[in-house]
Design a protein around this motif. Sequence first.
Motif, mmCIF file in Angstrom:
data_model
loop_
_atom_site.group_PDB
_atom_site.id
_atom_site.type_symbol
_atom_site.label_atom_id
_atom_site.label_comp_id
_atom_site.label_asym_id
_atom_site.label_seq_id
_atom_site.Cartn_x
_atom_site.Cartn_y
_atom_site.Cartn_z
ATOM 1 N N GLY A 124 43.874 -36.897 32.173
ATOM 2 C CA GLY A 124 44.592 -37.114 33.432
ATOM 3 C C GLY A 124 45.246 -35.852 33.964
ATOM 4 O O GLY A 124 45.213 -35.580 35.170
ATOM 5 N N THR A 125 45.817 -35.067 33.074
ATOM 6 C CA THR A 125 46.477 -33.823 33.474
ATOM 7 C C THR A 125 45.474 -32.819 34.025
ATOM 8 O O THR A 125 45.689 -32.225 35.084
ATOM 9 C CB THR A 125 47.239 -33.219 32.273
ATOM 10 O OG1 THR A 125 48.191 -34.170 31.799
ATOM 11 C CG2 THR A 125 47.958 -31.937 32.663
ATOM 12 N N VAL A 126 44.362 -32.636 33.327
ATOM 13 C CA VAL A 126 43.336 -31.692 33.767
ATOM 14 C C VAL A 126 42.687 -32.184 35.062
ATOM 15 O O VAL A 126 42.405 -31.389 35.961
ATOM 16 C CB VAL A 126 42.287 -31.472 32.651
ATOM 17 C CG1 VAL A 126 41.116 -30.637 33.147
ATOM 18 C CG2 VAL A 126 42.934 -30.797 31.451
ATOM 19 N N PHE A 130 38.832 -24.871 27.894
ATOM 20 C CA PHE A 130 39.788 -24.848 26.791
ATOM 21 C C PHE A 130 39.901 -23.426 26.289
ATOM 22 O O PHE A 130 38.899 -22.768 26.000
ATOM 23 C CB PHE A 130 39.337 -25.754 25.640
ATOM 24 C CG PHE A 130 40.238 -25.671 24.438
ATOM 25 C CD1 PHE A 130 41.482 -26.263 24.444
ATOM 26 C CD2 PHE A 130 39.842 -24.968 23.312
ATOM 27 C CE1 PHE A 130 42.325 -26.174 23.340
ATOM 28 C CE2 PHE A 130 40.668 -24.868 22.207
ATOM 29 C CZ PHE A 130 41.909 -25.475 22.219
ATOM 30 N N LYS A 131 41.133 -22.944 26.201
ATOM 31 C CA LYS A 131 41.386 -21.614 25.656
ATOM 32 C C LYS A 131 42.194 -21.798 24.375
ATOM 33 O O LYS A 131 43.325 -22.287 24.413
ATOM 34 C CB LYS A 131 42.170 -20.760 26.651
ATOM 35 C CG LYS A 131 42.445 -19.369 26.137
ATOM 36 C CD LYS A 131 43.241 -18.545 27.125
ATOM 37 C CE LYS A 131 43.563 -17.192 26.531
ATOM 38 N NZ LYS A 131 44.462 -16.417 27.373
ATOM 39 N N GLU A 141 42.518 -26.862 30.904
ATOM 40 C CA GLU A 141 42.659 -26.758 32.349
ATOM 41 C C GLU A 141 41.307 -26.948 33.019
ATOM 42 O O GLU A 141 40.268 -26.951 32.363
ATOM 43 C CB GLU A 141 43.265 -25.415 32.759
ATOM 44 C CG GLU A 141 42.430 -24.207 32.404
ATOM 45 C CD GLU A 141 43.126 -22.906 32.768
ATOM 46 O OE1 GLU A 141 43.751 -22.830 33.836
ATOM 47 O OE2 GLU A 141 43.040 -21.969 31.977
ATOM 48 N N ALA A 142 41.333 -27.120 34.337
ATOM 49 C CA ALA A 142 40.104 -27.215 35.121
ATOM 50 C C ALA A 142 39.858 -25.862 35.766
ATOM 51 O O ALA A 142 40.769 -25.237 36.285
ATOM 52 C CB ALA A 142 40.231 -28.298 36.186
ATOM 53 N N GLU A 180 46.153 -29.643 36.771
ATOM 54 C CA GLU A 180 47.278 -29.016 36.073
ATOM 55 C C GLU A 180 46.830 -28.511 34.705
ATOM 56 O O GLU A 180 45.830 -28.957 34.161
ATOM 57 C CB GLU A 180 48.403 -30.041 35.888
ATOM 58 C CG GLU A 180 48.960 -30.582 37.186
ATOM 59 C CD GLU A 180 49.976 -31.702 36.973
ATOM 60 O OE1 GLU A 180 50.378 -31.943 35.815
ATOM 61 O OE2 GLU A 180 50.341 -32.338 37.964
ATOM 62 N N LYS A 181 47.595 -27.578 34.159
ATOM 63 C CA LYS A 181 47.348 -27.056 32.816
ATOM 64 C C LYS A 181 48.120 -27.903 31.813
ATOM 65 O O LYS A 181 49.224 -28.362 32.084
ATOM 66 C CB LYS A 181 47.883 -25.631 32.685
ATOM 67 C CG LYS A 181 46.962 -24.561 33.074
ATOM 68 C CD LYS A 181 47.593 -23.221 32.713
ATOM 69 C CE LYS A 181 46.802 -22.080 33.257
ATOM 70 N NZ LYS A 181 47.423 -20.805 32.898
#
Length: 91
Positions: free
Chosen positions: A34-36, A79-80, A51-52, A40-41
Amino acid sequence: MNKAELIKEIAQKAGIAVSDARRGLDTTLMIIIGTVKKGEKLTLSGFGTFEAAARKERQVRNPMSGKKITIAARKVPKFKPGKILREAVNL
């Protein structure tokens, strides 16, 4: 390891029921998604950042036919890994 094995491991290490571990993992994953999805990070210190990222429209060549194809612009999940995860993998 697959999701079922992860859930069993969480339940065992946390001393909770498998159903509670499943509910906790599913909730965590839905929050990350949902966040991505909102653009949003989400950062988990030491583990990594979700993140997107925007990917531009681009031209590619079909290797079978040789024709040029346009791939539309889109957002992709990224993804980092964090420092702790990177160091653990590189031991």
